[in-house]
Design a protein around this motif. Structure first.
Motif, PDB file in Angstrom:
ATOM      1  N   ILE A  61      -8.353 -10.022   9.322  1.00  0.00           N
ATOM      2  CA  ILE A  61      -8.600  -8.921   8.395  1.00  0.00           C
ATOM      3  C   ILE A  61      -7.901  -9.284   7.091  1.00  0.00           C
ATOM      4  N   SER A  62      -8.001  -8.439   6.091  1.00  0.00           N
ATOM      5  CA  SER A  62      -7.298  -8.708   4.839  1.00  0.00           C
ATOM      6  C   SER A  62      -5.829  -8.323   4.964  1.00  0.00           C
ATOM      7  N   LEU A  63      -5.007  -8.848   4.052  1.00  0.00           N
ATOM      8  CA  LEU A  63      -3.598  -8.444   4.032  1.00  0.00           C
ATOM      9  C   LEU A  63      -3.467  -6.970   3.675  1.00  0.00           C
ATOM     10  N   THR A  64      -4.370  -6.478   2.841  1.00  0.00           N
ATOM     11  CA  THR A  64      -4.358  -5.041   2.535  1.00  0.00           C
ATOM     12  C   THR A  64      -4.595  -4.233   3.801  1.00  0.00           C
ATOM     13  N   GLY A  65      -5.558  -4.668   4.612  1.00  0.00           N
ATOM     14  CA  GLY A  65      -5.826  -3.982   5.873  1.00  0.00           C
ATOM     15  C   GLY A  65      -4.654  -4.061   6.823  1.00  0.00           C
ATOM     16  N   LEU A  66      -3.983  -5.213   6.847  1.00  0.00           N
ATOM     17  CA  LEU A  66      -2.821  -5.366   7.718  1.00  0.00           C
ATOM     18  C   LEU A  66      -1.697  -4.435   7.282  1.00  0.00           C
ATOM     19  N   ALA A  67      -1.443  -4.375   5.981  1.00  0.00           N
ATOM     20  CA  ALA A  67      -0.422  -3.459   5.479  1.00  0.00           C
ATOM     21  C   ALA A  67      -0.789  -2.014   5.806  1.00  0.00           C
ATOM     22  N   ARG A  68      -2.042  -1.653   5.600  1.00  0.00           N
ATOM     23  CA  ARG A  68      -2.494  -0.288   5.897  1.00  0.00           C
ATOM     24  C   ARG A  68      -2.261   0.049   7.375  1.00  0.00           C
ATOM     25  N   ALA A  69      -2.554  -0.903   8.254  1.00  0.00           N
ATOM     26  CA  ALA A  69      -2.365  -0.671   9.688  1.00  0.00           C
ATOM     27  C   ALA A  69      -0.902  -0.424  10.016  1.00  0.00           C
ATOM     28  N   PHE A  70       0.002  -1.204   9.406  1.00  0.00           N
ATOM     29  CA  PHE A  70       1.427  -1.013   9.657  1.00  0.00           C
ATOM     30  C   PHE A  70       1.912   0.320   9.116  1.00  0.00           C
ATOM     31  N   GLY A  71       1.420   0.724   7.952  1.00  0.00           N
ATOM     32  CA  GLY A  71       1.812   2.015   7.404  1.00  0.00           C
ATOM     33  C   GLY A  71       1.384   3.161   8.297  1.00  0.00           C
ATOM     34  N   VAL A 126       0.832  -1.200   0.000  1.00  0.00           N
ATOM     35  CA  VAL A 126       0.000   0.000   0.000  1.00  0.00           C
ATOM     36  C   VAL A 126       0.868   1.251   0.000  1.00  0.00           C
ATOM     37  N   ASP A 127       0.272   2.352  -0.464  1.00  0.00           N
ATOM     38  CA  ASP A 127       0.990   3.626  -0.471  1.00  0.00           C
ATOM     39  C   ASP A 127       0.750   4.375   0.832  1.00  0.00           C
ATOM     40  N   ALA A 128       1.232   5.604   0.890  1.00  0.00           N
ATOM     41  CA  ALA A 128       1.161   6.377   2.123  1.00  0.00           C
ATOM     42  C   ALA A 128      -0.267   6.702   2.541  1.00  0.00           C
ATOM     43  N   ASP A 129      -1.204   6.600   1.605  1.00  0.00           N
ATOM     44  CA  ASP A 129      -2.612   6.831   1.915  1.00  0.00           C
ATOM     45  C   ASP A 129      -3.343   5.544   2.257  1.00  0.00           C
ATOM     46  N   GLY A 130      -2.608   4.424   2.309  1.00  0.00           N
ATOM     47  CA  GLY A 130      -3.220   3.159   2.639  1.00  0.00           C
ATOM     48  C   GLY A 130      -3.947   2.486   1.495  1.00  0.00           C
ATOM     49  N   GLY A 176       4.638   5.914   5.444  1.00  0.00           N
ATOM     50  CA  GLY A 176       3.288   5.392   5.468  1.00  0.00           C
ATOM     51  C   GLY A 176       3.020   4.265   4.500  1.00  0.00           C
ATOM     52  N   SER A 177       3.943   3.995   3.607  1.00  0.00           N
ATOM     53  CA  SER A 177       3.784   2.840   2.726  1.00  0.00           C
ATOM     54  C   SER A 177       4.089   1.577   3.515  1.00  0.00           C
TER      55      SER A 177
END
Length: 317
Positions: free
Chosen positions: A188-198, A25-29, A257-258
């Motif tokens: 949650i989804s992997l996208t959500g997990l990545a967004r949370a870490f960012g 994900v990018d800095a905006d999630g 944020g990425s």
């Protein structure tokens, strides 16, 4: 469906393969690249620990620095880890008897060998999740919550942990299970997990999120341990927040944020760092300082005869 993400080469022979899913994900999630089905549900396993710790900090946990990092840890069970767990418990007026994580030996091979050589045996304090459990108990004491049932899914502590994960991931939990240590586990989804870490890694100064992120990135040896790839990742990428998890899960957030989250379909740990670092490179991150993390040799008679190689194409979202 998972897709091919890594190949195991023994000499010039392709011996095995690993399939998996990747979300970047990018800095905006927003999802910018993916492999497999990054929107499908997955259990974060121990990659969820930073958000459990965030819930504790939001609810009055008074730890900082290395002890807060230990609350986020799947530690190797080295002496300083165990001493830290005992410090957390003592600070809350508790003993090891209050821990409800599974009795285990240290995760680190050297620490395990030393314990066994000294006549030690399995105990909850040696389990890799004991820092988290000690911090959970300390949070309960700070709030006057019951410590006998702190692992119940409806306990205020666990409701707070779920809320923190949903907050940073921007998703609702899709399934609930029980983790290896006995704590509730939220999918949650992997996208959500990545967004949370960012979001955690890019958090503003003075926030609870920044406090957790700084503890992890400044004290990576307390999150993992000596020789652990998660420790080396955070040392090599200043400001990054990374956490490994069981069943082939790995996630990392960067200061801008990425972020990237990985799930290896067969649950293998050996392909995780190879795929994670390859995904970071695809995002344009300079990974030279952590190249050794992605160098996973294949051995023959104790000698290097091959390697694991990333093998995937990240498709634009």
């Amino acid at each position: 469906m998972h897709e091919l993400v890594a190949e195991v080469w023994r000499g010039d022979f392709l011996e095995s393969v690993h399939h998996g899913t990747v979300a970047a994900v990018d800095a905006d999630g927003r999802l910018v690249f993916g492999v497999g089905q990054p929107e499908a549900l997955a259990y974060p396993r121990s990659s969820n620990k930073p958000f459990q710790a965030l819930a504790m900090v939001r609810n009055g946990l008074g730890l900082d620095g290395e002890l807060l990092a230990l609350a986020c840890a799947s530690h190797s069970g080295e002496p300083f880890h165990i001493e830290g767990v005992r410090r957390i418990l003592a600070g809350a007026g508790l003993t090891e008897d209050a821990l409800q994580c599974t009795a285990d030996l240290p995760l680190g091979e050297a620490a395990m060998a030393d314990l066994l050589a000294a006549g030690g045996r399995r105990a909850p304090v040696y389990m890799n999740c004991s820092g988290k459990h000690a911090a959970m108990l300390a949070t309960c004491v700070a709030n006057g919550w019951s410590t006998e049932d702190y692992l119940d899914v409806d306990h205020p502590l666990q409701l707070a942990a779920r809320a923190a994960l949903e907050d940073l991931s921007g998703e609702r939990v899709g399934s609930i299970g029980v983790d290896g240590c006995g704590a509730p586990l939220f999918a949650i989804s992997l996208t959500g997990l990545a967004r949370a870490f960012g979001r955690l890694a890019a958090a503003s100064a003075g926030t609870h999120e920044r406090r957790v992120a700084d503890a992890m990135s400044r004290h990576p040896e307390w999150v993992g341990g000596t020789g652990r790839d998660v420790t080396d990742l955070m040392r090599g990428l200043p400001g990054a927040v990374a956490k490994d998890g069981a069943e082939g899960v790995y996630a990392i957030g960067l200061p801008d944020g990425s972020a990237v989250a990985v799930k290896i379909a067969d649950g293998s740990t050996r392909a995780r760092p190879v795929v994670l670092v390859a995904a970071l490179r695809r995002l344009g991150v300079d990974v030279d300082a952590v190249a050794e993390v992605a160098d996973v040799p294949v051995l023959g008679h104790g000698q290097r005869v091959g390697e694991l190689r990333p093998s995937f194409v990240m498709v634009a979202a």
